[in-house]
Design a protein around this motif. Sequence first.
Motif, mmCIF file in Angstrom:
data_model
loop_
_atom_site.group_PDB
_atom_site.id
_atom_site.type_symbol
_atom_site.label_atom_id
_atom_site.label_comp_id
_atom_site.label_asym_id
_atom_site.label_seq_id
_atom_site.Cartn_x
_atom_site.Cartn_y
_atom_site.Cartn_z
ATOM 1 N N MET A 1 30.975 -66.036 50.657
ATOM 2 C CA MET A 1 32.422 -65.988 50.508
ATOM 3 C C MET A 1 32.891 -67.177 49.687
ATOM 4 O O MET A 1 32.137 -68.107 49.428
ATOM 5 C CB MET A 1 33.098 -65.962 51.878
ATOM 6 C CG MET A 1 32.845 -64.668 52.652
ATOM 7 S SD MET A 1 33.826 -64.576 54.153
ATOM 8 C CE MET A 1 33.306 -62.979 54.748
ATOM 9 N N THR A 2 34.145 -67.221 49.353
ATOM 10 C CA THR A 2 34.606 -68.129 48.316
ATOM 11 C C THR A 2 35.139 -69.437 48.872
ATOM 12 O O THR A 2 35.559 -69.537 50.015
ATOM 13 C CB THR A 2 35.726 -67.464 47.501
ATOM 14 O OG1 THR A 2 36.794 -67.130 48.383
ATOM 15 C CG2 THR A 2 35.216 -66.210 46.821
ATOM 16 N N ALA A 3 35.128 -70.451 47.990
ATOM 17 C CA ALA A 3 35.795 -71.721 48.246
ATOM 18 C C ALA A 3 36.931 -71.840 47.248
ATOM 19 O O ALA A 3 36.753 -71.586 46.059
ATOM 20 C CB ALA A 3 34.826 -72.887 48.070
ATOM 21 N N THR A 4 38.127 -72.183 47.695
ATOM 22 C CA THR A 4 39.287 -72.293 46.821
ATOM 23 C C THR A 4 39.866 -73.685 46.919
ATOM 24 O O THR A 4 39.595 -74.434 47.860
ATOM 25 C CB THR A 4 40.363 -71.259 47.199
ATOM 26 O OG1 THR A 4 40.787 -71.504 48.546
ATOM 27 C CG2 THR A 4 39.811 -69.847 47.108
ATOM 28 N N GLN A 5 40.691 -74.037 45.932
ATOM 29 C CA GLN A 5 41.296 -75.359 45.893
ATOM 30 C C GLN A 5 42.787 -75.224 45.638
ATOM 31 O O GLN A 5 43.241 -74.306 44.967
ATOM 32 C CB GLN A 5 40.667 -76.226 44.800
ATOM 33 C CG GLN A 5 39.181 -76.470 45.001
ATOM 34 C CD GLN A 5 38.650 -77.504 44.043
ATOM 35 O OE1 GLN A 5 39.396 -78.105 43.288
ATOM 36 N NE2 GLN A 5 37.351 -77.725 44.086
ATOM 37 N N ALA A 6 43.547 -76.160 46.189
ATOM 38 C CA ALA A 6 44.981 -76.210 45.945
ATOM 39 C C ALA A 6 45.408 -77.662 45.925
ATOM 40 O O ALA A 6 44.820 -78.500 46.605
ATOM 41 C CB ALA A 6 45.744 -75.459 47.033
ATOM 42 N N THR A 63 26.971 -65.416 56.415
ATOM 43 C CA THR A 63 27.382 -65.642 55.028
ATOM 44 C C THR A 63 27.797 -67.099 54.896
ATOM 45 O O THR A 63 28.766 -67.538 55.529
ATOM 46 C CB THR A 63 28.565 -64.739 54.626
ATOM 47 O OG1 THR A 63 28.217 -63.372 54.854
ATOM 48 C CG2 THR A 63 28.914 -64.944 53.163
ATOM 49 N N VAL A 64 27.055 -67.848 54.092
ATOM 50 C CA VAL A 64 27.364 -69.266 53.884
ATOM 51 C C VAL A 64 28.506 -69.366 52.880
ATOM 52 O O VAL A 64 28.512 -68.666 51.859
ATOM 53 C CB VAL A 64 26.121 -70.019 53.367
ATOM 54 C CG1 VAL A 64 26.446 -71.484 53.096
ATOM 55 C CG2 VAL A 64 24.982 -69.897 54.371
ATOM 56 N N PRO A 65 29.511 -70.207 53.129
ATOM 57 C CA PRO A 65 30.621 -70.331 52.174
ATOM 58 C C PRO A 65 30.128 -70.717 50.784
ATOM 59 O O PRO A 65 29.158 -71.480 50.636
ATOM 60 C CB PRO A 65 31.485 -71.440 52.786
ATOM 61 C CG PRO A 65 31.167 -71.413 54.241
ATOM 62 C CD PRO A 65 29.724 -71.045 54.327
ATOM 63 N N ASP A 66 30.802 -70.188 49.764
ATOM 64 C CA ASP A 66 30.467 -70.537 48.390
ATOM 65 C C ASP A 66 30.565 -72.047 48.193
ATOM 66 O O ASP A 66 31.477 -72.704 48.709
ATOM 67 C CB ASP A 66 31.424 -69.843 47.419
ATOM 68 C CG ASP A 66 31.158 -68.345 47.318
ATOM 69 O OD1 ASP A 66 30.111 -67.903 47.838
ATOM 70 O OD2 ASP A 66 32.002 -67.641 46.733
ATOM 71 N N GLY A 67 29.628 -72.563 47.432
ATOM 72 C CA GLY A 67 29.635 -73.989 47.127
ATOM 73 C C GLY A 67 28.994 -74.847 48.193
ATOM 74 O O GLY A 67 28.964 -76.071 48.063
ATOM 75 N N MET A 68 28.463 -74.224 49.252
ATOM 76 C CA MET A 68 27.820 -74.979 50.322
ATOM 77 C C MET A 68 26.384 -74.499 50.479
ATOM 78 O O MET A 68 26.061 -73.343 50.179
ATOM 79 C CB MET A 68 28.569 -74.818 51.654
ATOM 80 C CG MET A 68 30.042 -75.182 51.596
ATOM 81 S SD MET A 68 30.858 -75.156 53.220
ATOM 82 C CE MET A 68 30.441 -76.796 53.815
ATOM 83 N N SER A 69 25.529 -75.387 50.936
ATOM 84 C CA SER A 69 24.157 -75.022 51.279
ATOM 85 C C SER A 69 23.986 -75.186 52.779
ATOM 86 O O SER A 69 24.634 -76.031 53.401
ATOM 87 C CB SER A 69 23.159 -75.912 50.533
ATOM 88 O OG SER A 69 23.362 -77.275 50.862
ATOM 89 N N ALA A 70 23.111 -74.384 53.380
ATOM 90 C CA ALA A 70 22.965 -74.392 54.835
ATOM 91 C C ALA A 70 21.514 -74.629 55.225
ATOM 92 O O ALA A 70 20.580 -74.193 54.538
ATOM 93 C CB ALA A 70 23.462 -73.080 55.428
ATOM 94 N N ARG A 71 21.346 -75.318 56.345
ATOM 95 C CA ARG A 71 20.019 -75.535 56.924
ATOM 96 C C ARG A 71 20.186 -75.760 58.414
ATOM 97 O O ARG A 71 21.275 -76.125 58.889
ATOM 98 C CB ARG A 71 19.323 -76.740 56.287
ATOM 99 C CG ARG A 71 20.040 -78.059 56.501
ATOM 100 C CD ARG A 71 19.405 -79.181 55.688
ATOM 101 N NE ARG A 71 20.127 -80.432 55.856
ATOM 102 C CZ ARG A 71 19.821 -81.371 56.752
ATOM 103 N NH1 ARG A 71 18.791 -81.174 57.574
ATOM 104 N NH2 ARG A 71 20.515 -82.485 56.833
ATOM 105 N N ASP A 72 19.108 -75.544 59.165
ATOM 106 C CA ASP A 72 19.121 -75.802 60.601
ATOM 107 C C ASP A 72 18.809 -77.271 60.858
ATOM 108 O O ASP A 72 17.900 -77.850 60.245
ATOM 109 C CB ASP A 72 18.097 -74.929 61.317
ATOM 110 C CG ASP A 72 18.554 -73.479 61.430
ATOM 111 O OD1 ASP A 72 19.762 -73.218 61.229
ATOM 112 O OD2 ASP A 72 17.707 -72.612 61.710
#
Length: 745
Positions: A1-6, A63-72
């Motif tokens: 999924m996406t990451a947005t900025q404002a 689903t990992v957010p866009d722009g992020m990496s995941a690990r345990d």
Amino acid sequence: MTATQAVAAPAKCETRCVHAKAELDRAPSLGETARISFEVTSDVDLKGVRIDADVPGIARWSTVPDGMSARDVASSVPTDFEKVGRATTTTDLSAGQTVRFQGAVQAVATGTLLISVRAVAPVNPELNSDTFVAAATIGADGKSSYLGSRAETGATQQIPAGVASTRATPWLAPAVAPAAQQRKPHSDDPPRAQAAPVCATGSWNYRDHTGTFRTSANFVVEAWDDDNGPDDLLGVALTDGNGAFRLCFPNDDFSGGADVYLKFVAQNGSWGVEFDDDPYNFRTATMNDVGDGRTLPFGAQQPTDPRYMRAVEAFDQINSASDWTPSDCWDADDHDCRRVDFNWRWDYNPANNHYLPNSDEVHLRANAPDFRSIVVHELGHAVMDDVYNDNFPNANCPSPHFINGESGASCAWSEGFPDWYQAAVFNDHEYRGDGFTVELENVTWGEPNWANGDGVEGRVAGALLDLADAHNEPHWDARTENPYTEIWQTFLRFRSSTFAEFWRQRGQAGFDVGPGPLAALYQNTIDYGFREPLGDYQTRTRPAPLQNQPHRYRVDTSVAFWSVVAIRPPANADYDLRLYDDPELRQLLAVSVAGQGEVDFIAIDTNQGGRPAGDFYPEVTHVNGTGDYRIQFANGANLLRPEEKFTMGDDNVVVARDHCVEAGTKFTVTATPDNASQDAQLFVMSSDGSRPVIASRAQAAASSTGHGPGEAEQVEFTAPGPALDCYSVVLVNKAGNGTYTLSVS
């Protein structure tokens, strides 16, 4: 999924400059997924902000957010269920900017799901960080799953077999909390004649945020009879210093013996942990139809639900503070102890941890019990409020304010005292917060990113630490006193609005405010007129003085001889020496400015006709360069012999000898080194009518300094008269280690 900025107009930076929020769109039941949305906003420009979103082991990232990496990542926090799935990114944020993320998580087990979103900047993390907890309850189906987490009476269970619980602070002697405000036993059953009492035994425990099993002292234990109508309260006790209890009560139930269960209640006469005025309590299973005279072994109990562990851990941290505090109540003068209530919940996200003086309540953020410094710091505010009889100092703290930054004298005292209090309780010289650790003790003059003086809360805390502890750091901390006397008694007897006022009151109470305690303050850049004493031929090694912070000393001449105070800087540095007649440094007597790498000294003639013996005040100032210097005072009390040997090394700067001769006498003094590393310099000081009785190196009557290492220096001098007079022969060890032979002919 996406990451947005404002980006929006920047807000005023209040208690923190970074703000995290998170929200689940639904509560997933076992096997289902839910969308997690979270955002981070900054009020200021920040580089390298790390954003972590931790999903406990009862769920996983689908689903990992866009722009992020995941690990345990393995975790010992009980509510993490042994691991978290950590989604991570690092980003720069401008003032007013919000970054938003969306992902999805899947429930893989039932229980309380506490998703933690944390943002931490590398600069000033105590201000530029935030943690937000989003909660949901995962059930086996939709009916038993819901957003949030309901606070009901928690169940208990035995700790694992073979596990030994330990005290969190075993070095503190256990104290017993006041029994006031506890409920009284009550029953609607009439007493049974000759019914032998029943006793319940066991212990109360918890698992802390590191996964270690701990005992919990001073927890209320209530024994209840499970009746068809209202239950009967049979007896009340407190767990002892090791979390154990033995609670005995009459067995008055006529239906075949009491049906006994226990409640562990997080509240005693001095503190409690609660939410919305309801203290946390935990109920055991029931032992039915208990016979007369039985002992009921409930064993080592703990909360069943891991979400409650932080409540018990916070309770135990407060108990450690109670163990340390030297009275039954927070204020030794109280007859009825004040109870301080701590509001906490696993998904409670106030803007900051804080104490409310009007209600005697502390409010803790969800993860605050992971950081004992935070919990006991806030308790420190409550203790000060209690001791000061609800006349809490007007702190006037700027927003934001930092442990290591200037915040004003009133704020530094009202915040620095709790900083010290938590450090004293845990015998720990660090303040450990959410995303940051601040060293309180091993910081002194010239520390990067630290302001100086009693307007800095960390300096106040460090000064109190150095007054009391036995861990003495260079260069000025050599003080060890009992914190329960000088510090605590001054605190109890006076109301202080600043540390300076506290220090004056300490003196009024008859406690030591002399050079030793002043040195501990000076170590922490608080200078209340500290003049470091120099004894006869004592050498001090000190760091370079700061540009606007000279080092100041006191010397005392006590004999009718010449005396000399000298400093040796590093070869690449120039520090000057001044001598004053008064501790306020208003009456300048002499200045020595020999230049880079040269030994500066000032000589004082206390022979007959010279300066009367007394106190003098040297000052070392910075000109250029860096590095440690050595300062030594030679309180002259010896005449020059025909030949004398002196062993002089790095810690030996100067030797002074008086030579008394008739007017017109010519004499020659020679200083001979025994190895090539030694560099001697030789001077003769005179206070005849044309020369002062207090003279600098440049005012020497004769000198020999230029032959260099390994070479002898020689001075010829004719006594000017008009009568018998005493002259000072000053031998300076500019460099090297070895033995000098000093001779006169």
